[in-house]
Design a protein around this motif. Structure first.
Motif, PDB file in Angstrom:
ATOM      1  N   GLY A  41      -1.265  17.068  -6.262  1.00 52.19           N
ATOM      2  CA  GLY A  41      -1.303  16.948  -7.719  1.00 52.19           C
ATOM      3  C   GLY A  41      -2.728  16.896  -8.238  1.00 52.19           C
ATOM      4  O   GLY A  41      -3.534  17.793  -7.978  1.00 52.19           O
ATOM      5  N   ARG A  42      -3.055  15.816  -8.953  1.00 53.22           N
ATOM      6  CA  ARG A  42      -4.408  15.668  -9.517  1.00 53.22           C
ATOM      7  C   ARG A  42      -5.398  15.043  -8.525  1.00 53.22           C
ATOM      8  O   ARG A  42      -6.556  14.804  -8.872  1.00 53.22           O
ATOM      9  N   LEU A  43      -4.954  14.786  -7.319  1.00 54.33           N
ATOM     10  CA  LEU A  43      -5.793  14.151  -6.307  1.00 54.33           C
ATOM     11  C   LEU A  43      -6.264  15.169  -5.289  1.00 54.33           C
ATOM     12  O   LEU A  43      -5.489  16.017  -4.845  1.00 54.33           O
ATOM     13  N   ASN A  44      -7.546  15.068  -4.922  1.00 56.32           N
ATOM     14  CA  ASN A  44      -8.104  15.909  -3.877  1.00 56.32           C
ATOM     15  C   ASN A  44      -9.005  15.038  -3.012  1.00 56.32           C
ATOM     16  O   ASN A  44      -9.917  14.382  -3.518  1.00 56.32           O
ATOM     17  N   ALA A  45      -8.734  15.016  -1.720  1.00 56.15           N
ATOM     18  CA  ALA A  45      -9.553  14.238  -0.802  1.00 56.15           C
ATOM     19  C   ALA A  45     -10.269  15.173   0.146  1.00 56.15           C
ATOM     20  O   ALA A  45      -9.675  16.130   0.649  1.00 56.15           O
ATOM     21  N   SER A  46     -11.531  14.896   0.403  1.00 53.49           N
ATOM     22  CA  SER A  46     -12.326  15.700   1.335  1.00 53.49           C
ATOM     23  C   SER A  46     -12.797  14.816   2.477  1.00 53.49           C
ATOM     24  O   SER A  46     -12.877  13.592   2.361  1.00 53.49           O
ATOM     25  N   LEU A  47     -13.103  15.469   3.597  1.00 54.24           N
ATOM     26  CA  LEU A  47     -13.569  14.747   4.786  1.00 54.24           C
ATOM     27  C   LEU A  47     -14.716  15.520   5.427  1.00 54.24           C
ATOM     28  O   LEU A  47     -14.583  16.719   5.704  1.00 54.24           O
ATOM     29  N   ASP A  48     -15.826  14.831   5.668  1.00 60.03           N
ATOM     30  CA  ASP A  48     -16.962  15.399   6.390  1.00 60.03           C
ATOM     31  C   ASP A  48     -17.284  14.448   7.534  1.00 60.03           C
ATOM     32  O   ASP A  48     -17.992  13.452   7.348  1.00 60.03           O
ATOM     33  N   LYS A  49     -16.753  14.747   8.715  1.00 60.39           N
ATOM     34  CA  LYS A  49     -16.944  13.857   9.858  1.00 60.39           C
ATOM     35  C   LYS A  49     -18.403  13.758  10.272  1.00 60.39           C
ATOM     36  O   LYS A  49     -18.876  12.697  10.673  1.00 60.39           O
ATOM     37  N   SER A  50     -19.121  14.872  10.188  1.00 59.38           N
ATOM     38  CA  SER A  50     -20.509  14.881  10.671  1.00 59.38           C
ATOM     39  C   SER A  50     -21.386  13.912   9.881  1.00 59.38           C
ATOM     40  O   SER A  50     -22.313  13.314  10.430  1.00 59.38           O
ATOM     41  N   SER A  51     -21.095  13.768   8.606  1.00 52.30           N
ATOM     42  CA  SER A  51     -21.882  12.850   7.784  1.00 52.30           C
ATOM     43  C   SER A  51     -21.207  11.494   7.619  1.00 52.30           C
ATOM     44  O   SER A  51     -21.776  10.589   7.015  1.00 52.30           O
ATOM     45  N   LEU A 103       0.833  -1.199   0.000  1.00 50.81           N
ATOM     46  CA  LEU A 103       0.000   0.000   0.000  1.00 50.81           C
ATOM     47  C   LEU A 103       0.867   1.249   0.000  1.00 50.81           C
ATOM     48  O   LEU A 103       1.846   1.336   0.748  1.00 50.81           O
ATOM     49  N   THR A 104       0.469   2.200  -0.825  1.00 49.52           N
ATOM     50  CA  THR A 104       1.144   3.490  -0.868  1.00 49.52           C
ATOM     51  C   THR A 104       0.196   4.551  -0.358  1.00 49.52           C
ATOM     52  O   THR A 104      -0.913   4.694  -0.875  1.00 49.52           O
ATOM     53  N   SER A 105       0.620   5.296   0.652  1.00 51.37           N
ATOM     54  CA  SER A 105      -0.229   6.351   1.193  1.00 51.37           C
ATOM     55  C   SER A 105      -0.305   7.520   0.210  1.00 51.37           C
ATOM     56  O   SER A 105       0.719   8.013  -0.257  1.00 51.37           O
ATOM     57  N   LEU A 106      -1.528   7.943  -0.116  1.00 53.43           N
ATOM     58  CA  LEU A 106      -1.738   9.045  -1.047  1.00 53.43           C
ATOM     59  C   LEU A 106      -1.978  10.365  -0.315  1.00 53.43           C
ATOM     60  O   LEU A 106      -1.322  11.370  -0.584  1.00 53.43           O
ATOM     61  N   LEU A 107      -2.954  10.353   0.575  1.00 55.31           N
ATOM     62  CA  LEU A 107      -3.356  11.561   1.274  1.00 55.31           C
ATOM     63  C   LEU A 107      -3.812  11.205   2.679  1.00 55.31           C
ATOM     64  O   LEU A 107      -4.423  10.157   2.889  1.00 55.31           O
ATOM     65  N   LEU A 108      -3.519  12.093   3.625  1.00 62.49           N
ATOM     66  CA  LEU A 108      -4.008  11.955   4.996  1.00 62.49           C
ATOM     67  C   LEU A 108      -4.715  13.242   5.349  1.00 62.49           C
ATOM     68  O   LEU A 108      -4.120  14.324   5.246  1.00 62.49           O
ATOM     69  N   GLN A 153      -9.252  19.340   9.273  1.00 63.45           N
ATOM     70  CA  GLN A 153      -9.205  19.816   7.894  1.00 63.45           C
ATOM     71  C   GLN A 153     -10.433  19.340   7.148  1.00 63.45           C
ATOM     72  O   GLN A 153     -11.086  18.369   7.530  1.00 63.45           O
ATOM     73  N   ARG A 154     -10.732  19.985   6.068  1.00 60.27           N
ATOM     74  CA  ARG A 154     -11.845  19.552   5.217  1.00 60.27           C
ATOM     75  C   ARG A 154     -11.345  18.846   3.971  1.00 60.27           C
ATOM     76  O   ARG A 154     -12.051  18.017   3.402  1.00 60.27           O
ATOM     77  N   GLU A 155     -10.126  19.190   3.547  1.00 63.26           N
ATOM     78  CA  GLU A 155      -9.605  18.557   2.351  1.00 63.26           C
ATOM     79  C   GLU A 155      -8.095  18.653   2.281  1.00 63.26           C
ATOM     80  O   GLU A 155      -7.469  19.471   2.975  1.00 63.26           O
TER      81      GLU A 155
END
Lengths: 116, 111
Positions: free
Chosen positions: B60-70, B44-49, B54-56
């Protein structure tokens, strides 16, 4: 940097045989983990260690044993291999407790084990 | 019980398309969430943490978002390429200091 090194990469065992999967890390990490990954599934925790001399069971420990005599090494032992243990085994390490810090978990390339 | 679900299980897209991979989790108290890439026969290669504060996160071309409430996270891949073909896993911390993984989304980008 070597990171997390697992040996062997592939192995075929007969039912009832025993073997040890080796894992070593050169990052001086306290935390080490063994996971197994079955086809189409996520990784499940077998055993983990928070430091030399300290080990504990994870979600699926039956049929396995571990030891942690040094910071660097965390071998996984299969005593009586069964077909249900056919899987890909991953060793991982981290400096702190993952999920509660921003330190990543580092993974080895895995050992592909078939029990026939 | 802490569970992570990833939808879809598999996705096939033509090269150049933008795509979104979904991850949902039951534990709203997570500290952070990670996205990994797994190539066939590899580790496994870690991409994003993404930290819970944080919200996102972007790389590069990758964008990760996080919504804990949902209880949801998404991984957005822009202008997909055949080299992006792999299985993508999301995971968050478990009570034993381990990571709780989803089953992954197998992505195939066709030239």
């Amino acid at each position: 940097n070597a990171g997390v090194t697992q040996t062997p990469k592939f192995r075929i065992l007969k039912i009832g045989q025993s073997m040890t999967l080796q894992c070593t890390q050169d990052m001086n990490h306290n935390y080490m983990y063994w996971y197994r990954q079955d086809p189409g599934m996520g990784l499940k925790l077998i055993y983990y260690s928070v430091g030399a001399g300290i080990t504990d069971k994870g979600e699926v420990p039956n049929g396995y044993n571990v030891s942690r005599s040094t910071t660097e090494d965390f071998p996984l032992r299969l005593e009586l291999a069964a077909p249900s243990q056919t899987s890909v085994y991953f060793c991982a390490s981290s400096y702190t407790r993952v999920g509660y810090s921003n330190q990543p978990q580092h993974f080895g390339d895995g050992t592909r084990l078939s029990i026939l | 019980k802490q569970e992570v679900t990833q939808i879809p299980a598999a996705l096939s897209v033509p090269e150049g398309e933008n795509l979104v991979l979904n991850c949902s989790f039951t534990d709203s108290a997570i500290y952070n969430l990670q996205w990994f890439r797994q190539d066939p026969g590899k580790g496994l290669t870690s991409l994003l943490l993404i930290q819970s504060s944080q919200r996102e996160q972007t790389s590069g071309r990758l964008n990760a978002s996080l919504d804990k409430s949902s209880g949801r996270s998404t991984l957005y891949i822009a202008a997909s390429q055949p080299g992006d073909s792999a299985t993508y896993l999301c995971a968050h911390g478990g009570s034993q200091g381990n990571l709780i993984f989803g089953k992954g989304t197998k992505l195939s980008v066709k030239p």
